[in-house]
Enzyme design. Structure first.
Site: not given
Length: 312
Positions: A134, A182, A243
């Protein structure tokens, strides 16, 4: 969104956290990026790039200066999501791009001309065991990258998130398994690796924290796992996902809060020093420092007034 920071300005106590507001740079009316905008990265000239250029999951593009194409994946099933630039051992600029669908990282080399085009593109590292990746972080001294990824489930378990490293030859090695992972970042002195971890229960997000590890950049080994910050106890925002994350030159960690329209800033000690509000972005996805002196923080995410567009 953009905010210029005097790096020594921010305080050192949670009780004295500054409240800052970013200035919109690219709006829903003039953006060339889609709502899945992610992977903010900066080149040696201070130019910012991001993914989902042209609203295509296979493309990355330039954000600052002019909105233009940087990279187009050859495989139509690719999902480019993270970008990091680096200067290799010969002094040449290179870029790494994460492909979350094909479990690999691409390496762009042989940069040519003022338009920033790279003449060569190859698969740098890959492993079918990598959950995505990711996002990316890099230890420049060793030419080593670190990868995070997740498998989003209604009830998360250890193994829904992972941490990998690829050495300068592209050899991939898994360093650990976690709940959903993440954001990932390496401190400027390359002694600490930060990794976000989130948990779901019954379809709801119930935990969001940042883990810190002691890092040996040469070997890629991480040890001394600890909780750097837990948002449930810090400000009761455990249900809001972390994030992207970035550090500045002084080692402060900037953490996106995807859904709050904010970025939280932490000293290396773990003390909260500031919140940065992003008025035109609620779901802040990624961020990086750019500009001529590297102090312009650029934040990207889905536009608040048009959720089909990506704003900066």
């Amino acid at each position: 969104m953009k905010v210029t920071l005097a790096l020594a300005l921010l305080g050192a106590s949670v009780f004295a956290a500054d409240e800052l507001t970013a200035t919109p740079l690219i709006s829903s009316s003039n953006t060339k990026f889609g709502s899945a905008i992610e992977g903010a990265g900066v080149d040696k000239a201070g130019v910012i790039y991001a993914t989902n250029f042209g609203d295509e999951l296979t493309q990355a593009g330039q954000v600052t200066g002019s909105q233009s194409l940087l990279y187009q994946a050859a495989n139509t099933t690719a999902y480019v999501n993270g970008i990091r630039f680096n200067i290799d051992s010969s002094g040449a600029e290179e870029a790494y791009i994460a492909d979350a669908a094909l479990h690999r990282v691409y390496r762009l080399t042989d940069r040519q001309g003022a338009d920033g085009a790279f003449g060569s593109n190859s698969v740098f590292c890959q492993d079918e065991g990598i959950l995505q990746p990711n996002d990316l972080a890099i230890a420049p001294s060793a030419g080593r990258i670190f990868l995070s990824g997740m498998n989003y489930t209604s009830d998360s378990v250890v193994g829904n998130g992972d941490l990998w490293t690829c050495d300068n030859t592209g050899a991939a090695r898994r360093l650990g398994q976690f709940h959903r992972t993440n954001g990932i970042e390496v401190s400027p002195d390359e002694k600490t690796l930060y990794l976000s971890e989130s948990e779901n229960k019954g379809g709801a997000v119930v935990a969001n924290r940042i883990l810190a590890f002691d890092l040996d950049a040469a070997s890629g080994d991480v040890t001394n796992q600890r909780v750097f910050v837990d948002f449930g106890t810090l400000d009761d925002t455990a249900a809001t996902d972390i994030d992207g994350m970035r550090t500045d030159a002084a080692g402060k960690l900037y953490v996106t809060r995807n859904g709050l329209g904010k970025v939280a800033v932490f000293a290396p000690s773990g003390d909260l020093t500031a919140y940065i509000t992003t008025p035109s972005i609620d779901f802040v996805a990624s961020l990086d420092f750019g500009g001529q002196d590297g102090t312009d923080l650029h934040m990207v995410g889905r536009c608040k007034d048009n959720d089909t567009k990506g704003c900066v």
